[in-house]
Design a protein around this motif. Sequence first.
Motif, PDB file in Angstrom:
ATOM      1  N   GLU A  83       0.837  -1.214   0.000  1.00 18.98           N
ATOM      2  CA  GLU A  83       0.000   0.000   0.000  1.00 18.98           C
ATOM      3  C   GLU A  83       0.866   1.256   0.000  1.00 18.98           C
ATOM      4  O   GLU A  83       0.623   2.184  -0.766  1.00 18.98           O
ATOM      5  CB  GLU A  83      -0.913   0.041   1.229  1.00 18.98           C
ATOM      6  CG  GLU A  83      -1.937  -1.062   1.325  1.00 18.98           C
ATOM      7  CD  GLU A  83      -1.403  -2.273   2.079  1.00 18.98           C
ATOM      8  OE1 GLU A  83      -0.223  -2.255   2.487  1.00 18.98           O
ATOM      9  OE2 GLU A  83      -2.163  -3.245   2.268  1.00 18.98           O
ATOM     10  N   LEU A  87       0.959   4.029  -2.912  1.00 17.69           N
ATOM     11  CA  LEU A  87       0.577   5.383  -2.529  1.00 17.69           C
ATOM     12  C   LEU A  87       1.670   6.378  -2.908  1.00 17.69           C
ATOM     13  O   LEU A  87       1.403   7.450  -3.451  1.00 17.69           O
ATOM     14  CB  LEU A  87       0.335   5.436  -1.019  1.00 17.69           C
ATOM     15  CG  LEU A  87      -0.105   6.775  -0.456  1.00 17.69           C
ATOM     16  CD1 LEU A  87      -1.604   6.742  -0.212  1.00 17.69           C
ATOM     17  CD2 LEU A  87       0.611   7.094   0.829  1.00 17.69           C
ATOM     18  N   GLN A 118      -4.851   1.237  -5.150  1.00 19.15           N
ATOM     19  CA  GLN A 118      -4.902   2.438  -4.320  1.00 19.15           C
ATOM     20  C   GLN A 118      -5.692   3.518  -5.048  1.00 19.15           C
ATOM     21  O   GLN A 118      -5.476   3.761  -6.234  1.00 19.15           O
ATOM     22  CB  GLN A 118      -3.492   2.940  -3.994  1.00 19.15           C
ATOM     23  CG  GLN A 118      -2.759   2.058  -2.987  1.00 19.15           C
ATOM     24  CD  GLN A 118      -3.370   2.115  -1.589  1.00 19.15           C
ATOM     25  OE1 GLN A 118      -3.555   3.181  -1.020  1.00 19.15           O
ATOM     26  NE2 GLN A 118      -3.707   0.942  -1.037  1.00 19.15           N
ATOM     27  N   TYR A 121      -8.112  10.422  -3.649  1.00 19.17           N
ATOM     28  CA  TYR A 121      -9.178  10.984  -2.812  1.00 19.17           C
ATOM     29  C   TYR A 121     -10.505  11.134  -3.554  1.00 19.17           C
ATOM     30  O   TYR A 121     -11.567  10.842  -3.023  1.00 19.17           O
ATOM     31  CB  TYR A 121      -8.770  12.369  -2.314  1.00 19.17           C
ATOM     32  CG  TYR A 121      -7.704  12.384  -1.264  1.00 19.17           C
ATOM     33  CD1 TYR A 121      -7.931  11.832  -0.017  1.00 19.17           C
ATOM     34  CD2 TYR A 121      -6.480  12.985  -1.508  1.00 19.17           C
ATOM     35  CE1 TYR A 121      -6.954  11.871   0.960  1.00 19.17           C
ATOM     36  CE2 TYR A 121      -5.495  13.035  -0.533  1.00 19.17           C
ATOM     37  CZ  TYR A 121      -5.741  12.467   0.703  1.00 19.17           C
ATOM     38  OH  TYR A 121      -4.782  12.505   1.661  1.00 19.17           O
ATOM     39  N   GLU A 124     -12.727   7.912  -4.022  1.00 20.62           N
ATOM     40  CA  GLU A 124     -13.044   7.054  -2.874  1.00 20.62           C
ATOM     41  C   GLU A 124     -14.544   6.786  -2.759  1.00 20.62           C
ATOM     42  O   GLU A 124     -14.961   5.784  -2.204  1.00 20.62           O
ATOM     43  CB  GLU A 124     -12.516   7.681  -1.575  1.00 20.62           C
ATOM     44  CG  GLU A 124     -11.011   7.555  -1.438  1.00 20.62           C
ATOM     45  CD  GLU A 124     -10.473   8.157  -0.151  1.00 20.62           C
ATOM     46  OE1 GLU A 124     -11.266   8.721   0.620  1.00 20.62           O
ATOM     47  OE2 GLU A 124      -9.252   8.068   0.058  1.00 20.62           O
ATOM     48  N   PRO A 128     -14.990   2.509  -2.998  1.00 19.86           N
ATOM     49  CA  PRO A 128     -14.671   2.320  -1.584  1.00 19.86           C
ATOM     50  C   PRO A 128     -13.778   1.092  -1.406  1.00 19.86           C
ATOM     51  O   PRO A 128     -13.709   0.244  -2.296  1.00 19.86           O
ATOM     52  CB  PRO A 128     -16.034   2.123  -0.921  1.00 19.86           C
ATOM     53  CG  PRO A 128     -16.952   1.719  -2.011  1.00 19.86           C
ATOM     54  CD  PRO A 128     -16.420   2.312  -3.276  1.00 19.86           C
ATOM     55  N   ASP A 129     -13.114   1.024  -0.278  1.00 15.60           N
ATOM     56  CA  ASP A 129     -12.152  -0.059  -0.031  1.00 15.60           C
ATOM     57  C   ASP A 129     -12.770  -1.432  -0.261  1.00 15.60           C
ATOM     58  O   ASP A 129     -12.162  -2.317  -0.855  1.00 15.60           O
ATOM     59  CB  ASP A 129     -11.629   0.017   1.411  1.00 15.60           C
ATOM     60  CG  ASP A 129     -11.127   1.404   1.754  1.00 15.60           C
ATOM     61  OD1 ASP A 129     -10.818   2.153   0.810  1.00 15.60           O
ATOM     62  OD2 ASP A 129     -11.056   1.725   2.948  1.00 15.60           O
ATOM     63  N   GLY A 130     -14.001  -1.605   0.248  1.00 12.15           N
ATOM     64  CA  GLY A 130     -14.664  -2.897   0.123  1.00 12.15           C
ATOM     65  C   GLY A 130     -14.845  -3.302  -1.334  1.00 12.15           C
ATOM     66  O   GLY A 130     -14.708  -4.470  -1.693  1.00 12.15           O
ATOM     67  N   GLY A 133     -11.531  -4.325  -2.915  1.00  9.50           N
ATOM     68  CA  GLY A 133     -11.211  -5.678  -2.469  1.00  9.50           C
ATOM     69  C   GLY A 133     -11.979  -6.710  -3.270  1.00  9.50           C
ATOM     70  O   GLY A 133     -11.447  -7.750  -3.657  1.00  9.50           O
ATOM     71  N   PHE A 245      -3.309  10.963  -3.034  1.00 10.77           N
ATOM     72  CA  PHE A 245      -3.873   9.740  -2.485  1.00 10.77           C
ATOM     73  C   PHE A 245      -3.795   9.785  -0.972  1.00 10.77           C
ATOM     74  O   PHE A 245      -2.900  10.385  -0.398  1.00 10.77           O
ATOM     75  CB  PHE A 245      -3.068   8.527  -2.984  1.00 10.77           C
ATOM     76  CG  PHE A 245      -3.206   8.252  -4.455  1.00 10.77           C
ATOM     77  CD1 PHE A 245      -2.681   9.136  -5.379  1.00 10.77           C
ATOM     78  CD2 PHE A 245      -3.869   7.125  -4.896  1.00 10.77           C
ATOM     79  CE1 PHE A 245      -2.804   8.896  -6.737  1.00 10.77           C
ATOM     80  CE2 PHE A 245      -3.998   6.867  -6.259  1.00 10.77           C
ATOM     81  CZ  PHE A 245      -3.469   7.760  -7.178  1.00 10.77           C
ATOM     82  N   GLY A 246      -4.747   9.097  -0.319  1.00  8.48           N
ATOM     83  CA  GLY A 246      -4.736   9.125   1.149  1.00  8.48           C
ATOM     84  C   GLY A 246      -4.666   7.754   1.774  1.00  8.48           C
ATOM     85  O   GLY A 246      -4.735   7.621   2.997  1.00  8.48           O
ATOM     86  N   GLY A 247      -4.546   6.710   0.972  1.00  4.42           N
ATOM     87  CA  GLY A 247      -4.442   5.371   1.539  1.00  4.42           C
ATOM     88  C   GLY A 247      -5.687   4.523   1.369  1.00  4.42           C
ATOM     89  O   GLY A 247      -5.749   3.414   1.882  1.00  4.42           O
ATOM     90  N   GLY A 248      -6.667   5.016   0.635  1.00  2.24           N
ATOM     91  CA  GLY A 248      -7.860   4.222   0.382  1.00  2.24           C
ATOM     92  C   GLY A 248      -7.565   3.132  -0.634  1.00  2.24           C
ATOM     93  O   GLY A 248      -6.749   3.323  -1.518  1.00  2.24           O
ATOM     94  N   GLY A 249      -8.262   1.990  -0.496  1.00  2.00           N
ATOM     95  CA  GLY A 249      -8.045   0.904  -1.443  1.00  2.00           C
ATOM     96  C   GLY A 249      -7.958  -0.422  -0.699  1.00  2.00           C
ATOM     97  O   GLY A 249      -8.243  -0.487   0.491  1.00  2.00           O
ATOM     98  N   ALA A 250      -7.591  -1.464  -1.424  1.00  2.00           N
ATOM     99  CA  ALA A 250      -7.481  -2.773  -0.788  1.00  2.00           C
ATOM    100  C   ALA A 250      -6.325  -3.543  -1.405  1.00  2.00           C
ATOM    101  O   ALA A 250      -5.865  -3.220  -2.492  1.00  2.00           O
ATOM    102  CB  ALA A 250      -8.790  -3.554  -0.970  1.00  2.00           C
TER     103      ALA A 250
ATOM    104  N   ASP B 137     -12.221  -5.067   4.429  1.00  2.00           N
ATOM    105  CA  ASP B 137     -11.484  -4.219   3.492  1.00  2.00           C
ATOM    106  C   ASP B 137     -11.620  -2.749   3.873  1.00  2.00           C
ATOM    107  O   ASP B 137     -10.653  -1.992   3.822  1.00  2.00           O
ATOM    108  CB  ASP B 137     -11.996  -4.426   2.059  1.00  2.00           C
ATOM    109  CG  ASP B 137     -11.305  -5.579   1.368  1.00  2.00           C
ATOM    110  OD1 ASP B 137     -10.103  -5.782   1.640  1.00  2.00           O
ATOM    111  OD2 ASP B 137     -11.954  -6.272   0.563  1.00  2.00           O
ATOM    112  N   ARG B 145      -5.318   4.523   5.851  1.00  2.00           N
ATOM    113  CA  ARG B 145      -5.510   5.981   5.811  1.00  2.00           C
ATOM    114  C   ARG B 145      -4.975   6.625   7.080  1.00  2.00           C
ATOM    115  O   ARG B 145      -4.361   7.687   7.034  1.00  2.00           O
ATOM    116  CB  ARG B 145      -6.995   6.320   5.680  1.00  2.00           C
ATOM    117  CG  ARG B 145      -7.560   6.085   4.298  1.00  2.00           C
ATOM    118  CD  ARG B 145      -8.981   6.594   4.249  1.00  2.00           C
ATOM    119  NE  ARG B 145      -9.585   6.372   2.958  1.00  2.00           N
ATOM    120  CZ  ARG B 145     -10.196   5.263   2.605  1.00  2.00           C
ATOM    121  NH1 ARG B 145     -10.276   4.253   3.443  1.00  2.00           N
ATOM    122  NH2 ARG B 145     -10.719   5.144   1.395  1.00  2.00           N
TER     123      ARG B 145
END
Lengths: 254, 199
Positions: A83, A87, A118, A121, A124, A128-130, A133, A245-250, B137, B145
């Motif tokens: 990640e 990022l 990833q 912003y 997102e 979404p992360d889910g 994934g 980017f802020g770290g969202g993702g899976a 997830d 984040r």
Amino acid sequence: MKKIISMIVLLAAAVWLAAGSVVCSFAADFPKPQTGFFVNDFADVIDAGTEDELMSIGASLYKQTTAQVAVVTVDTIGDYSVEEYALELGRSWGVGTEKSNNGVVILLAVSERQVTIQVGYGLEGCLPDGKTGRILDEFAVPYLSEDDFSTGLAEAYKAVVTVIYEEYGVTPEIEYGAENYAQSSQSDYLGMAAPVIIILILILLFGGGRRRGRHIFIGPFFGGGFHGGSFRGGGGGFSGGGGSFGGGGASRGF
Amino acid sequence: MKYAPGNNAMKKKGLLIGIGAVVLVIVVLIAAVASTYNGLVSKRESVDNAGAQIQTYLQRRADLIPNLVETVKGYASHEEDIYTDLAEARAKLNSASNAQEYTEADQSFESALSRLLVVVENYPDLKANENFIYLQDELAGTENRIATARKDYNDAVAEYNKAIKKFPAVIFAGMFGFEQADYFEAADGAEEVPTVSFE
């Protein structure tokens, strides 16, 4: 006298400039994007045909929506987490536009056998992360686990692109079988995603300016230095537009 | 004597140039101070914003928990202790008003969360549940984040702390109340972010 004074003035100005200048540097051990920008096959695991196809899809998406999706393969990510690495690439390459932060990085680390999506912003909300994934589980991992990196990445790429097209309400000009990647089960998650969406909206409302902390420092000195993903002309080269980017993702191991 | 007026005029001219130069130096200095001051203000603002961003994501993580607990309960109904701890930690987080309280609430939260994820290991059906995977997830993404926001915060603090120690800011930073900002440091045990794994 005059000379001395003007020298003092010059000296003061020089000291001020030197003290005030902001050096903007990125970690040297991260690769630079290739001219195709949307496909960066540093580990050389994507076959040429797939590479061309993804490149055209990426260019077409960018032309129609300004969103940028970059797929990257590397031999190893060293001590970084997958990640973190993705990022850092997304931020330093500026995937997506600075205004909309609508970039996505899909990174495959071959030795670590890990893959991540990833999300910038601005995307997102629709990715979404889910959901990222799920895209990995459904489209990428089945192929990646069989060492078919080309197909796995291409499938994930197309799935992500399809979501972005839907988000922008745009019909793809390029034919890549978009209907196969439409997420029919999307509505199942709506109820569950609602709180997340509300939080995202709150973040957008109250945290709008916070997102690009780094750029705030640079702004006054190099105002307007970033361009919304500009066409570099000749040879079909592309470059990043300053998205963050802020770290969202899976992520998944396979 | 014949050239005296000329000499005077030259002297005057020299004086004017001297005054002009001094004024110029002063103007340049004021401009330098003003620009540095403004730079410091925006850097301090970035530190504050980055700090607020961390809390937003901590909140976001806490808000994911009720859904996650609901899903887990369907499979592991007798793990009441953990659910209670989580609920308490979440309430603490919601009522936290300063960084100290946030850190404390966050710590008890993370320990309860780790325990929850250990429990999950015993329920293969739960691990295969689509809702659960989705929420996990979301949770993992939020952890990421938070980590990113903490790193950004420390970067902003480093930038700001460096700026107030640099010349010429160092001369007047203290005078205008620009004090060193604290780095985020994980409390003992809190560095271990609950691992969300899909192995």
